[in-house]
Design a protein around this motif. Sequence first.
Motif, PDB file in Angstrom:
ATOM      1  N   HIS A 465       0.841  -1.201   0.000  1.00  0.00           N
ATOM      2  CA  HIS A 465       0.000   0.000   0.000  1.00  0.00           C
ATOM      3  C   HIS A 465       0.874   1.247   0.000  1.00  0.00           C
ATOM      4  CE1 HIS A 465      -2.227   3.226   2.120  1.00  0.00           C
ATOM      5  NE2 HIS A 465      -3.233   2.813   1.390  1.00  0.00           N
ATOM      6  N   TYR A 466       1.895   1.255   0.837  1.00  0.00           N
ATOM      7  CA  TYR A 466       2.796   2.402   0.900  1.00  0.00           C
ATOM      8  C   TYR A 466       3.479   2.629  -0.455  1.00  0.00           C
ATOM      9  CZ  TYR A 466       6.642   5.419   2.309  1.00  0.00           C
ATOM     10  OH  TYR A 466       7.529   6.453   2.402  1.00  0.00           O
ATOM     11  N   SER A 467       3.974   1.541  -1.063  1.00  0.00           N
ATOM     12  CA  SER A 467       4.668   1.682  -2.340  1.00  0.00           C
ATOM     13  C   SER A 467       3.764   2.311  -3.393  1.00  0.00           C
ATOM     14  CB  SER A 467       5.146   0.308  -2.824  1.00  0.00           C
ATOM     15  OG  SER A 467       6.227  -0.139  -2.055  1.00  0.00           O
ATOM     16  N   ASN A 474      -0.019   5.596  -7.239  1.00  0.00           N
ATOM     17  CA  ASN A 474      -1.081   4.799  -7.865  1.00  0.00           C
ATOM     18  C   ASN A 474      -2.258   4.750  -6.909  1.00  0.00           C
ATOM     19  OD1 ASN A 474      -2.740   2.923  -9.064  1.00  0.00           O
ATOM     20  ND2 ASN A 474      -1.084   1.509  -9.592  1.00  0.00           N
ATOM     21  N   VAL A 475      -3.124   5.746  -6.997  1.00  0.00           N
ATOM     22  CA  VAL A 475      -4.203   5.909  -6.027  1.00  0.00           C
ATOM     23  C   VAL A 475      -5.198   4.752  -6.108  1.00  0.00           C
ATOM     24  CG1 VAL A 475      -6.133   7.382  -5.352  1.00  0.00           C
ATOM     25  CG2 VAL A 475      -3.956   8.412  -6.014  1.00  0.00           C
ATOM     26  N   ILE A 476      -5.501   4.307  -7.308  1.00  0.00           N
ATOM     27  CA  ILE A 476      -6.501   3.246  -7.464  1.00  0.00           C
ATOM     28  C   ILE A 476      -6.038   1.968  -6.780  1.00  0.00           C
ATOM     29  CG2 ILE A 476      -7.685   1.790  -9.147  1.00  0.00           C
ATOM     30  CD1 ILE A 476      -7.602   4.147 -11.085  1.00  0.00           C
ATOM     31  N   GLU A 477      -4.798   1.583  -7.046  1.00  0.00           N
ATOM     32  CA  GLU A 477      -4.276   0.362  -6.434  1.00  0.00           C
ATOM     33  C   GLU A 477      -4.125   0.512  -4.921  1.00  0.00           C
ATOM     34  OE1 GLU A 477      -2.798  -3.620  -6.439  1.00  0.00           O
ATOM     35  OE2 GLU A 477      -4.033  -2.418  -7.777  1.00  0.00           O
ATOM     36  N   ALA A 478      -3.728   1.721  -4.489  1.00  0.00           N
ATOM     37  CA  ALA A 478      -3.584   1.952  -3.050  1.00  0.00           C
ATOM     38  C   ALA A 478      -4.924   1.796  -2.334  1.00  0.00           C
ATOM     39  CB  ALA A 478      -3.003   3.344  -2.805  1.00  0.00           C
ATOM     40  N   ARG A 479      -5.990   2.305  -2.944  1.00  0.00           N
ATOM     41  CA  ARG A 479      -7.312   2.174  -2.321  1.00  0.00           C
ATOM     42  C   ARG A 479      -7.760   0.717  -2.280  1.00  0.00           C
ATOM     43  NH1 ARG A 479      -9.864   7.394  -5.417  1.00  0.00           N
ATOM     44  NH2 ARG A 479      -9.191   8.968  -3.908  1.00  0.00           N
ATOM     45  N   ARG A 480      -7.462   0.003  -3.356  1.00  0.00           N
ATOM     46  CA  ARG A 480      -7.833  -1.413  -3.367  1.00  0.00           C
ATOM     47  C   ARG A 480      -7.091  -2.172  -2.272  1.00  0.00           C
ATOM     48  NH1 ARG A 480      -6.161  -6.045  -4.645  1.00  0.00           N
ATOM     49  NH2 ARG A 480      -4.120  -5.332  -5.321  1.00  0.00           N
ATOM     50  N   GLN A 482      -5.902  -0.898   0.467  1.00  0.00           N
ATOM     51  CA  GLN A 482      -6.404  -0.480   1.779  1.00  0.00           C
ATOM     52  C   GLN A 482      -7.657  -1.283   2.146  1.00  0.00           C
ATOM     53  OE1 GLN A 482      -4.873   1.745   3.899  1.00  0.00           O
ATOM     54  NE2 GLN A 482      -6.373   0.904   5.321  1.00  0.00           N
ATOM     55  N   LEU A 483      -8.484  -1.544   1.143  1.00  0.00           N
ATOM     56  CA  LEU A 483      -9.686  -2.343   1.393  1.00  0.00           C
ATOM     57  C   LEU A 483      -9.304  -3.759   1.811  1.00  0.00           C
ATOM     58  CD1 LEU A 483     -12.766  -2.454   1.330  1.00  0.00           C
ATOM     59  CD2 LEU A 483     -12.628  -3.108  -1.081  1.00  0.00           C
ATOM     60  N   GLU A 484      -8.288  -4.325   1.158  1.00  0.00           N
ATOM     61  CA  GLU A 484      -7.820  -5.654   1.554  1.00  0.00           C
ATOM     62  C   GLU A 484      -7.263  -5.644   2.972  1.00  0.00           C
ATOM     63  OE1 GLU A 484      -5.372  -8.029  -0.845  1.00  0.00           O
ATOM     64  OE2 GLU A 484      -6.307  -7.484  -2.736  1.00  0.00           O
ATOM     65  N   ILE A 485      -6.532  -4.585   3.309  1.00  0.00           N
ATOM     66  CA  ILE A 485      -5.978  -4.474   4.662  1.00  0.00           C
ATOM     67  C   ILE A 485      -7.101  -4.424   5.686  1.00  0.00           C
ATOM     68  CG2 ILE A 485      -4.718  -2.923   6.211  1.00  0.00           C
ATOM     69  CD1 ILE A 485      -2.997  -2.151   3.740  1.00  0.00           C
ATOM     70  N   ASP A 486      -8.099  -3.596   5.422  1.00  0.00           N
ATOM     71  CA  ASP A 486      -9.222  -3.480   6.355  1.00  0.00           C
ATOM     72  C   ASP A 486      -9.951  -4.811   6.506  1.00  0.00           C
ATOM     73  OD1 ASP A 486      -8.576  -0.837   6.635  1.00  0.00           O
ATOM     74  OD2 ASP A 486     -10.073  -0.111   5.209  1.00  0.00           O
ATOM     75  N   ASN A 487     -10.151  -5.506   5.381  1.00  0.00           N
ATOM     76  CA  ASN A 487     -10.825  -6.799   5.449  1.00  0.00           C
ATOM     77  C   ASN A 487     -10.020  -7.805   6.258  1.00  0.00           C
ATOM     78  OD1 ASN A 487     -12.910  -5.835   3.869  1.00  0.00           O
ATOM     79  ND2 ASN A 487     -12.047  -6.604   1.947  1.00  0.00           N
ATOM     80  N   LEU A 488      -8.701  -7.799   6.048  1.00  0.00           N
ATOM     81  CA  LEU A 488      -7.850  -8.733   6.779  1.00  0.00           C
ATOM     82  C   LEU A 488      -7.835  -8.419   8.273  1.00  0.00           C
ATOM     83  CD1 LEU A 488      -5.942 -11.124   6.566  1.00  0.00           C
ATOM     84  CD2 LEU A 488      -4.068  -9.545   6.114  1.00  0.00           C
ATOM     85  N   SER A 669       4.322  -1.705   0.316  1.00  0.00           N
ATOM     86  CA  SER A 669       4.119  -2.916  -0.457  1.00  0.00           C
ATOM     87  C   SER A 669       2.993  -3.040  -1.476  1.00  0.00           C
ATOM     88  CB  SER A 669       3.926  -3.969   0.503  1.00  0.00           C
ATOM     89  OG  SER A 669       4.476  -5.000   0.539  1.00  0.00           O
ATOM     90  N   ILE A 670       2.852  -4.209  -2.255  1.00  0.00           N
ATOM     91  CA  ILE A 670       1.826  -4.473  -3.304  1.00  0.00           C
ATOM     92  C   ILE A 670       1.224  -5.854  -3.171  1.00  0.00           C
ATOM     93  CG2 ILE A 670       2.589  -5.642  -5.330  1.00  0.00           C
ATOM     94  CD1 ILE A 670       1.986  -3.602  -6.962  1.00  0.00           C
ATOM     95  N   SER A 671       0.041  -6.085  -3.613  1.00  0.00           N
ATOM     96  CA  SER A 671      -0.592  -7.319  -3.255  1.00  0.00           C
ATOM     97  C   SER A 671      -0.896  -8.215  -4.408  1.00  0.00           C
ATOM     98  CB  SER A 671      -1.859  -6.971  -2.536  1.00  0.00           C
ATOM     99  OG  SER A 671      -2.884  -7.750  -2.895  1.00  0.00           O
ATOM    100  N   PRO A 672      -0.330  -9.382  -4.441  1.00  0.00           N
ATOM    101  CA  PRO A 672      -0.804 -10.329  -5.418  1.00  0.00           C
ATOM    102  C   PRO A 672      -2.224 -10.722  -5.063  1.00  0.00           C
ATOM    103  CG  PRO A 672       1.236 -11.042  -4.420  1.00  0.00           C
ATOM    104  CD  PRO A 672       0.724  -9.892  -3.644  1.00  0.00           C
ATOM    105  N   LYS A 673      -3.022 -10.990  -6.044  1.00  0.00           N
ATOM    106  CA  LYS A 673      -4.409 -11.279  -5.751  1.00  0.00           C
ATOM    107  C   LYS A 673      -4.565 -12.719  -5.308  1.00  0.00           C
ATOM    108  CE  LYS A 673      -5.203  -7.387  -8.017  1.00  0.00           C
ATOM    109  NZ  LYS A 673      -3.921  -6.921  -8.332  1.00  0.00           N
ATOM    110  N   ALA A 674      -5.525 -12.957  -4.452  1.00  0.00           N
ATOM    111  CA  ALA A 674      -5.809 -14.318  -4.034  1.00  0.00           C
ATOM    112  C   ALA A 674      -6.624 -14.998  -5.114  1.00  0.00           C
ATOM    113  CB  ALA A 674      -6.594 -14.282  -2.740  1.00  0.00           C
TER     114      ALA A 674
END
Length: 1340
Positions: A465-467, A474-480, A482-488, A669-674
């Motif tokens: 998210h920070y990266s 990359n605001v769109i990816e950062a928001r996505r 952040q949503l994953e972080i909140d869900n986790l 960091s960045i998130s590979p999708k599950a």
Amino acid sequence: MARDELQLSAAKRAYRNAESEGNRREEARWANVIGDILKNKGEYRKALRWLRIDYEVSNKYLPEKQLLPTCQSLGEVYLRLEMFEEALIYQKKHLELAKDTNDLIEQQRASTQLGRTYHEIFLKSDVDHSAARNAKKYFKSAMKLAHVLKENPPTNKSFLKEYIDAHNNIGMLEMDLDNLEAAEEILNKGLEICNEEEVVENDDGRSRLHNNLGSVYMELRKWDKAKKHIKKDIAICNAIGHHQGEAKGYINLGELHYRVQKYEEAILCYRKALDLAKSMEDEDALVDQIEQNIYTVKEAMKVTDEMKKEEQNLKKLSRKMVTARGTPGERKCLLQQNASLDRLIEKSSMIFAWLKHREFAKSKKRVASELCDKEKLSDAFLVIGESYQKLRDYKKAIKWYTKSWEGYKSIGNREGQALAKINIGDVLDCTGDWKGALDAFEEGYRIGTEAKLPSVQLSALENMHYSHMIRFDNVIEARRLQLEIDNLKESRRRELEAQNMKGECCSETDTEGNDHSSDSRTRLCNSREMCSSNSSGSKSLASAEEANDDVPLISLLRSSKTSPKLKEDLPDQEKIDKPTKALVRTSSELTSNHQTIIGRKRVRVIISDDEDEVHNQLESSKGSLLEYPVEAVATSNKIKHQHDLVSHKVQDVYASGSKFEESSCSYKSISPKAVASYSKSYRSFSTEKDLMSDFAASGSKCNVDNSEEIQHKHSATHVKSHTTDSNKDQSVTFEIDNIRIHIEAALFHGGGKSSMESLKVELACLYYLQLPPEKRSKGLLPIIQHMKCDGREQENFEIFEGRKDHLEKTVIEVSINGWVQKRLMKLYIDCCEELCEKPNIRLLKRLYISEVEDEVNVSDCELQDISITPLLDALHIHKTIAVLDFSHNLLGNGTMEKLKQFFTSSSQSYGALTLDLHCNRFGPTALFQICECPVLFTRLEILNISGNRLTDACGSYLSTILKNCKVLFSLNIERCCITSRTIQKIADALSAGSALSQLSIGYNNHISGNAVINLFAKLSTLKSFAELNMSGLMLNKLVVNSLCQLAKTSSLSRLMLGGTGLGTEGALQLTESLFCGFQEPTKLDLSYCGLTPLYIHKLNSNVTLMSAILELNVGGNPIMQEGTSALASLLTNPQCCLKVLVLNKCQLGLAGVLQIIQALADNNHLEELNLADNADMGKNFALTHDPMAKGSSEFIQLELDVAKPASEVCGEEVEKHQGLCAMNTECTNLEVADSEDDEMKVEAARSAVDNSCSSSCQRKLSLESQFILELSTAISMAKGLLFLDLSNNGFSAQASEALYTAWSSGPRSILACRHIKNQIVHLSVEGINCCRVKPCCSKD
């Protein structure tokens, strides 16, 4: 203080008099004065009441312009009270009013204030993804306006102060973005301006610069420099009576002493700060924080005492070990030593004693080696890496983290691998390799997901998210993310609540299984007493030789990167032992979070209103300090981890997670999708990152599935790329023969893929990997022909842009047009499977596009000594090789040893061989392997080892190679850190019979003139020597004379002298020497040599010279307008044989650019022309040309501002001409609405523009359109050109497209290509690689 009270009383009397008289103007003015006095005293709420009176009176009775100072003051006070929404309302109104009245001074103040507010929002929020961008935008706008006002002040007032403060603000923002070197540069520039402009020593602007520089140098561990600047800050604040600034200076000085373990001095500094803070009103938060810092230092002193006692215990155990050697008690004694070292490592990290930490970590490595425990040894490598990272020795940190990762991988420890990857990413981020860091975080997340380690997943996600938010914007990816972080976090909290409920029902099971939790390595100790050698902390050292002996150190140190944002949502009993970050993130980060509270005076960003400082009212902590007395209280209610015990609660207003104590990174960091657990998964990046094969794990960016198989097994048509609703719309599906490949949609936006051809290659590789082994046995790969969507063939990425909102419903049908055999690629994949390695997607694509399999080019594939093993094994089977390009990887001497074995065992003993190893990590002994390989003596023709740290230790090896390799044609040793010693050895090794034709020795330091002259003397004896590259070496007069002699005696076809300081006289002397007799056409590089227009005039006047130069690079020389006419004349001369001309950064101006291109109308020789960076991007300038040459009597002078986009020009006519308008005119002060502005206001403002202004706009637009039209005409007439670079000349996207339209007309229409992005404007034809080839890799 007494003076303030007198001023306040006088102001109140004046206000009452004005009110009784009904003088509204004076009433409002005195209310503002009273509010300002109270604000400076720190009584913000009282100030707010008076400023509201000022606003109400001004708004009701006075002209709108009178609201300017009122809105400014209200915005300032709301900011200090951290009421950001209210602050933004008044600050934006302030800016809007300033623009309406065309008041540059107020615009500058409003921009600065808006930058400060967004800066504070950024520091206090991890989810506001636009705050950092807006802060930078407004700060830069303020800097630009301050510079304009400084150069052309509208009044008698100097605006130097505002200009200096603008440097402070931007430097401060760079510091918060972890760009410490950039912050250091701009803050030092601010001080240089102070010195140049003779600003008085005791100036508040200097104070702020010194304060922030002190903080920067603290982060860089430059203690002496930090102390010097902090003390200067304190002295200035004391001299001008700025108590708050002085207090913060002492807090910074206390922090410095704390970090170097000088606790008594730290407490003395905090005491002084406390006395100053108590003397001010409304500074309760500052007082509380200082008291907390004092408490923290005292706790650190206790830990230091405990550490000394533990060191004594370790010495006893070491003595005991002497007698225990060879006895049954030896292992137990070693385990006791290991446990003691664990505690010492823990305590040293708590007090930031990183030198001690490194010492203990290395001792742990020794003990772990004696125990023959690979896990403990890997743990030791991890903490050694942490030590080096904190000491800012990033190269060694990477080395030890990599060793740790390899160790964990060898024993199948997934969590250790994930943590090591995250830490590697952390270090790469610190070094500026943001893409590499992102990949490492991504890999850590993938491993954490597979191993089902929520804490590791969360750490990786936050880093990703920070990266995206900070590094790549990359605001769109950062928001996505952040949503994953909140869900986790929510999922984690529910699990903890369920565990707690179960614990209440079955208390007798509390201690069972404690040591074998699936996430045990990420649990922390709740107190120092609990931190022992095992992870649970509940068992005594006496049980060390039993089951818990092997609990690794990592379980103790996981505390290092606790996420306050996670903990605030956890149940109380779990708040302390749920870490979310990697091992390297020790309590130091929490320290910097504390620093965020008060100390660096980042908060003291200044606006242009003669105010001395900005107070930061800290958000009061709602958490209980009694429950966690030694923890940091950040800017909001976030309880930190107990490992924070001695984390230093110093000052400053960073946001949580904003910085490390010793590192310039925060969570990233960045998130590979599950993906579905049954799918076969791959990762594909637009930058051709590592590809994951079908035997790789899930959690990747690119997923491939076979529809038939999955329908049979799972009754599904295809595997979804993602499992969560938030992610399901993020992929594009390609279908090839019933196999579906899913690639992230984001990769196709904003130029994520270089071309459709690259995409086709990637799809071919992914498809091949999905074929069953029997179909792959022949090594036949598909040739992708067409991609169709809805029956229409897709030739570019427009389909992806046009379907952004419903790409998940889009299926691209891909057709195959034949097969091509790639035996080496098949061998490589087979070897990967044998070694359980995942194929590298970049390497696969390189092998696919290779036309000749004996020429292996795997440049820039991120290969390391381990990951290249499958390829080397494949080459052993393949046997024959002619070209081997391993450039731009991470290979070391281990690879060179394997290459020697390969060549020695190869049956190919003859045939030319090219070995390109530039830009790797080879050392001097890599050349030793060549010396020891007799096969290479008869085969090696080209050796490129540039960009490796060979040093002078390679001198004897190079000498041996030159003597023994009889057919060596080309040697490149640029940028190898060699000196005169090695050059002399090379000269001594050369003989008249040498086949050497090309030699590159540029960009090496400390090469003496005598060594170079001796080298020239030997080169002159060689019969075939033709090309010499000495770029970057400073040449004195004697060397130039010797070079001229070499030019006369040798037939040089290429001479590269960029950046040699040759000068005009030396260049003319050398050029005349080159062509004094019969000479083949020459390629000549004289870039950045300090040439003047005189050189061009001389060149133009000499027919011999102009006809003998094939390529000429004079970029970076001040040719300017004086040389433009000579250049144009040169190009129109039929004797001119130039094929390539580089004129970037020659200060030609846009008029010169036009004149040069117009001169090509009848030139059929010139093929490549570089005119980048020739417009003055920093200021308004006049573009003047004379159409009289074409029969016109009109003289056009066009005022251009290339620093602004065309979209800011006013009036409806602007919209009609945007297609041709390259730059903006300053007709109005209107701006396009920011994302936070209301569109209605913009429309209202536009409607209020004066008609005369619109008329002026239209006139200037017409002139600009004429310029673009003339430039387009000139481009279309230059029919011989194959490549034209017009980058960084201020052209808008619309203007660039108009130029491309002209380029693609005529004979280039079919082959025309373009690379237009931001300010890059490259016009080319098929086959020209544009900027995608690195300069060091370009082939002639």
